[in-house]
Scaffold this active site. Structure first.
Site, PDB file in Angstrom:
ATOM      1  N   SER A 144      -1.496   5.540 -10.075  1.00 22.99           N
ATOM      2  CA  SER A 144      -2.952   5.960 -10.466  1.00 22.99           C
ATOM      3  C   SER A 144      -3.134   6.403 -12.054  1.00 22.99           C
ATOM      4  O   SER A 144      -2.084   6.994 -12.438  1.00 22.99           O
ATOM      5  CB  SER A 144      -3.672   7.028  -9.569  1.00 22.99           C
ATOM      6  N   TYR A 158      -4.008  14.733  -5.303  1.00 23.07           N
ATOM      7  CA  TYR A 158      -3.834  13.254  -5.586  1.00 23.07           C
ATOM      8  C   TYR A 158      -3.162  12.888  -6.763  1.00 23.07           C
ATOM      9  O   TYR A 158      -2.157  12.233  -6.851  1.00 23.07           O
ATOM     10  CB  TYR A 158      -5.183  12.796  -5.559  1.00 23.07           C
TER      11      TYR A 158
HETATM   12  N1  LIG Z   1      -9.632   2.427  -5.716  1.00 26.64           N
HETATM   13  C1  LIG Z   1      -9.244   3.191  -6.699  1.00 26.64           C
HETATM   14  O1  LIG Z   1     -10.222   3.632  -7.565  1.00 26.64           O
HETATM   15  C2  LIG Z   1      -7.794   3.556  -6.964  1.00 26.64           C
HETATM   16  C3  LIG Z   1      -7.462   4.019  -8.308  1.00 26.64           C
HETATM   17  C4  LIG Z   1      -6.109   4.309  -8.410  1.00 26.64           C
HETATM   18  C5  LIG Z   1      -5.315   4.038  -7.674  1.00 26.64           C
HETATM   19  N2  LIG Z   1      -5.602   3.696  -6.345  1.00 26.64           N
HETATM   20  C6  LIG Z   1      -4.476   3.471  -5.358  1.00 26.64           C
HETATM   21  O2  LIG Z   1      -4.640   2.307  -4.931  1.00 26.64           O
HETATM   22  C7  LIG Z   1      -3.990   2.106  -3.705  1.00 26.64           C
HETATM   23  C8  LIG Z   1      -5.223   1.341  -2.623  1.00 26.64           C
HETATM   24  O3  LIG Z   1      -6.221   2.016  -2.853  1.00 26.64           O
HETATM   25  P1  LIG Z   1      -7.799   1.295  -2.126  1.00 26.64           P
HETATM   26  O4  LIG Z   1      -8.618   1.967  -3.136  1.00 26.64           O
HETATM   27  O5  LIG Z   1      -7.337  -0.154  -2.171  1.00 26.64           O
HETATM   28  O6  LIG Z   1      -7.631   2.319  -0.895  1.00 26.64           O
HETATM   29  P2  LIG Z   1      -8.570   1.874   0.498  1.00 26.64           P
HETATM   30  O7  LIG Z   1      -9.593   0.763   0.307  1.00 26.64           O
HETATM   31  O8  LIG Z   1      -8.697   2.949   0.998  1.00 26.64           O
HETATM   32  O9  LIG Z   1      -7.252   0.993   1.263  1.00 26.64           O
HETATM   33  C9  LIG Z   1      -6.158   1.524   1.655  1.00 26.64           C
HETATM   34  C10 LIG Z   1      -5.054   0.632   2.275  1.00 26.64           C
HETATM   35  O10 LIG Z   1      -4.098   1.548   2.622  1.00 26.64           O
HETATM   36  C11 LIG Z   1      -3.595   1.393   4.136  1.00 26.64           C
HETATM   37  N3  LIG Z   1      -3.173   2.742   4.404  1.00 26.64           N
HETATM   38  C12 LIG Z   1      -3.655   3.961   4.148  1.00 26.64           C
HETATM   39  N4  LIG Z   1      -2.882   4.930   4.871  1.00 26.64           N
HETATM   40  C13 LIG Z   1      -1.863   4.314   5.252  1.00 26.64           C
HETATM   41  C14 LIG Z   1      -0.818   4.557   6.326  1.00 26.64           C
HETATM   42  N5  LIG Z   1      -0.436   5.919   6.553  1.00 26.64           N
HETATM   43  N6  LIG Z   1      -0.039   3.638   6.454  1.00 26.64           N
HETATM   44  C15 LIG Z   1      -0.144   2.246   6.282  1.00 26.64           C
HETATM   45  N7  LIG Z   1      -1.141   2.112   5.371  1.00 26.64           N
HETATM   46  C16 LIG Z   1      -2.106   2.778   5.123  1.00 26.64           C
HETATM   47  C17 LIG Z   1      -5.213   1.288   4.538  1.00 26.64           C
HETATM   48  O11 LIG Z   1      -4.919   0.596   6.013  1.00 26.64           O
HETATM   49  P3  LIG Z   1      -6.049   0.738   7.001  1.00 26.64           P
HETATM   50  O12 LIG Z   1      -6.824  -0.669   6.421  1.00 26.64           O
HETATM   51  O13 LIG Z   1      -5.327   0.167   8.440  1.00 26.64           O
HETATM   52  O14 LIG Z   1      -6.547   1.865   6.851  1.00 26.64           O
HETATM   53  C18 LIG Z   1      -5.359   0.035   3.489  1.00 26.64           C
HETATM   54  O15 LIG Z   1      -5.057  -1.098   3.807  1.00 26.64           O
HETATM   55  C19 LIG Z   1      -3.771   3.541  -3.116  1.00 26.64           C
HETATM   56  O16 LIG Z   1      -2.432   3.999  -3.358  1.00 26.64           O
HETATM   57  C20 LIG Z   1      -4.595   4.336  -3.929  1.00 26.64           C
HETATM   58  O17 LIG Z   1      -4.145   5.474  -4.344  1.00 26.64           O
HETATM   59  C21 LIG Z   1      -6.897   3.333  -6.046  1.00 26.64           C
END
Ligand SMILES: NC(=O)c1ccc[n+]([C@@H]2O[C@H](COP(=O)([O-])OP(=O)(O)OC[C@H]3O[C@@H](n4cnc5c(N)ncnc54)[C@H](OP(=O)(O)O)[C@@H]3O)[C@@H](O)[C@H]2O)c1
Length: 246
Positions: A144, A158
């Site tokens: 991130s 985080y």
């Molecule tokens: N969105 C942003 O603005 C942003 C910015 C910077 C970094 N990120 C990073 O990008 C990554 C994805 O974020 P996102 O925004 O796409 O999140 P999201 O929409 O909440 O999706 C999270 C994904 O991770 C899976 N997951 C969560 N906990 C898990 C666990 N314990 N074991 C296996 N799978 C797990 C979820 O599975 P389920 O569907 O089964 O729950 C889902 O597929 C994360 O690492 C986040 O920190 C996001």
């Protein structure tokens, strides 16, 4: 362990591929011609949707329930992918959680969950994937931009977890360089997913490009890093955040 597979037979495992950025990366790598395994923990319906959409487009995918906090489940997901596709070339360590709150009241439970998934889970996935991966493979973590600058109050834990990922990647890249396996970290800024649904409104004004990112934009960068042409880049953290971190 054999060398890199030819482009037509390369395979990928996306840890956390059921929603958001991970789902977009799974779809994109399938479009690129890779066979794709993806894990989920709580939303089998969403995982099935991703698999169905990939198959509808002529690709190959399957879903595995594997909690990233569980070392046995992580190793099993890697083994299932190798058994099914005959090898592993790309691992995308995307699963992550966002718990936020002021440092004075942040709960130990939320601290432990963040450490378990965002740091320990990344370590477990890199270790398991590297052990099974063909030489010349690609490991990509999703960090991130908060690793560089905490973009919002309440984001200290985080941000700490994502800074740890950026640091882990540098050493892992050196460890795996003799096998030609690259390890890189993509650092998105605010991106429109379930994780940020309640936060995005207050962040847009802070982004110089005055918009949030789309998961497909992060997936396009992952596609490059996962590709054979990216073989000279390793240990890098690549920030893609609309200029948020300048
Ligand atoms: N969105 C942003 O603005 C942003 C910015 C910077 C970094 N990120 C990073 O990008 C990554 C994805 O974020 P996102 O925004 O796409 O999140 P999201 O929409 O909440 O999706 C999270 C994904 O991770 C899976 N997951 C969560 N906990 C898990 C666990 N314990 N074991 C296996 N799978 C797990 C979820 O599975 P389920 O569907 O089964 O729950 C889902 O597929 C994360 O690492 C986040 O920190 C996001």
């Amino acid at each position: 362990m054999s060398d890199t597979a030819s482009t037509s037979t390369r395979t990928a495992l996306i840890f956390g591929g059921s929603r958001g950025i991970g789902a977009a990366i799974a779809r994109r790598l399938a479009e690129d011609g890779l066979q794709v395994g993806l894990t989920y923990v709580s939303r089998p319906d969403k995982a099935d949707d991703v698999v169905a959409s990939i198959e509808a487009s002529g690709g190959t995918a399957f879903a595995i329930r594997a909690d990233s906090a569980d070392p046995v489940a992580i190793r099993d997901a890697v083994q299932q992918t190798v058994d099914r596709f005959g090898g592993l070339d790309v691992a995308v360590v995307n699963a992550g959680v966002l718990r936020h709150g002021p440092i004075e009241t942040f709960s130990l439970g939320d601290l432990d969950l963040t450490l378990a998934v965002n740091i320990r889970g990344v370590f477990l996935a890199i270790q398991a994937a590297a052990g099974a991966m063909r030489d010349g493979g690609r490991i990509i973590t999703i960090g991130s931009n908060t690793a560089i600058r905490t973009g919002f109050a309440g984001g200290s834990v985080y941000a700490m977890s994502k800074a740890a990922v950026a640091a882990m990647v540098k050493g892992a890249a050196l460890d795996l360089a003799p096998r030609g396996i690259t390890v890189n970290n993509i650092q998105p800024g605010p991106t429109e997913t379930d994780m940020t649904a309640d936060l995005i409104g207050g962040i847009i004004d802070l982004v110089p490009l005055k918009r949030v990112g789309q998961p497909q934009e992060i997936a396009a960068l992952a596609s490059y890093v996962a590709g054979l042409e990216a073989g000279y880049m390793t240990g890098a953290s690549l920030t893609i955040d609309g200029g948020f971190v300048l």
